[in-house]
Motif scaffolding. Structure first.
Motif, PDB file in Angstrom:
ATOM      1  N   LEU A 126      40.508  43.591  32.308  1.00 17.55           N
ATOM      2  CA  LEU A 126      40.262  43.857  33.737  1.00 17.55           C
ATOM      3  C   LEU A 126      38.825  43.508  34.119  1.00 17.55           C
ATOM      4  N   LEU A 129      38.528  39.747  34.446  1.00 18.88           N
ATOM      5  CA  LEU A 129      39.207  39.274  35.650  1.00 18.88           C
ATOM      6  C   LEU A 129      38.361  39.536  36.897  1.00 18.88           C
ATOM      7  N   ARG A 130      37.779  40.713  36.975  1.00 20.04           N
ATOM      8  CA  ARG A 130      36.919  41.026  38.126  1.00 20.04           C
ATOM      9  C   ARG A 130      35.691  40.122  38.139  1.00 20.04           C
ATOM     10  N   VAL A 134      38.774  37.812  40.685  1.00 22.87           N
ATOM     11  CA  VAL A 134      40.082  38.342  41.069  1.00 22.87           C
ATOM     12  C   VAL A 134      39.850  39.672  41.773  1.00 22.87           C
ATOM     13  N   ASP A 135      40.399  39.816  42.984  1.00 19.96           N
ATOM     14  CA  ASP A 135      40.117  41.012  43.774  1.00 19.96           C
ATOM     15  C   ASP A 135      40.801  42.240  43.191  1.00 19.96           C
ATOM     16  N   ASP A 136      40.258  43.390  43.498  1.00 14.56           N
ATOM     17  CA  ASP A 136      40.745  44.647  42.939  1.00 14.56           C
ATOM     18  C   ASP A 136      42.207  44.917  43.273  1.00 14.56           C
ATOM     19  N   CYS A 139      44.148  42.863  40.682  1.00 16.45           N
ATOM     20  CA  CYS A 139      43.633  42.790  39.315  1.00 16.45           C
ATOM     21  C   CYS A 139      44.646  43.342  38.310  1.00 16.45           C
ATOM     22  N   ARG A 230      42.677  33.831  44.674  1.00 13.15           N
ATOM     23  CA  ARG A 230      41.550  34.681  45.029  1.00 13.15           C
ATOM     24  C   ARG A 230      41.330  34.675  46.527  1.00 13.15           C
TER      25      ARG A 230
END
Length: 231
Positions: A126, A129-130, A134-136, A139, A230
């Motif tokens: 995670l 990815l952040r 990648v938005d929350d 995610c 994204r």
């Protein structure tokens, strides 16, 4: 000297860690499906009832075994590249570790794994990815997609490793080439007018190719897709 409680070597103390370690060793020895509570108890020289002090049932035991296997996954560090290179390396390491333990990856299909090593890997996935943007909101979905890729790839690789071991025992030379030949024969027997696409792609479908290159392409396609979505 006759065997009796005084002369017999003392058994190792039984505990959750010992039960889980014995179960993982059995998975490696006889395969995931063949491991039962009774078999684990026999390996520990105890009765099956004694195992239920530490785990509720086989499902809980296998979840613990899965988590113990993930302890073998080394998290990438800054020296391993940018966020994407580290994510690709992490996923590849998870696949390789899980595939070494037969079909143990099946455990992850039954629910979320919350053991300490599973959470350690999940946290790093995670976080990367952040870091990649990648938005929350998505995610968790992205991490789940990568998990599905890990599970499927690990199971496929585990099956390939089993076949390779059987092939070595039987004296076969190249199992992958045999499978490609079989598929080639099946496609070749199909009428081209009914299956034009299969015939057009026959050579690429039946080629043994480079398994590592295929795995890298699959993972790259997944990450490219995540980046394309994204916000």
């Amino acid at each position: 000297m006759r065997d009796n409680p005084r002369t017999r070597p003392a058994k190792a103390p039984l505990g959750r860690a010992a039960v889980v370690a014995a179960a993982l060793a059995l998975v490696d020895e006889v395969g995931f499906a063949a491991v039962t509570m009774r078999r684990v108890a026999q390996a520990l020289d105890t009765g099956p009832a004694s195992l239920y002090v530490y785990v509720a049932d086989r499902n809980e035991l296998m979840a613990q075994v899965y988590d113990l296997a993930l302890a073998e996954v080394e998290l990438p560090g800054p020296a391993d590249g940018d966020w994407r290179e580290r994510l690709e390396l992490l996923v590849s390491r998870m696949i390789r570790v899980l595939s070494r333990h037969d079909d143990l990856a099946l455990v992850a299909l039954t629910g979320v794994q919350t053991g300490p090593h599973s959470l350690r890997v999940m946290e790093e996935t995670l976080r990367l990815l952040r870091e990649g943007g990648v938005d929350d909101a998505t995610c968790a979905w992205a991490a789940d997609l990568l998990d599905q890729h890990v599970i499927a790839s690990a199971l496929e690789r585990a099956g390939w490793l089993r076949d390779q071991r059987r092939a070595a025992d039987a004296g076969a030379q190249d199992l992958a080439r045999a499978a490609g030949t079989q598929l080639d024969e099946v496609i070749g027997a199909l009428p081209a007018e009914d299956y034009p696409t299969l015939h057009a792609l026959r050579r690429s479908m039946t080629s043994t190719g480079n398994g590592d290159a295929r795995a890298a392409w699959q993972l790259s396609a997944i990450i490219d897709g995540l980046l394309a979505r994204r916000r």
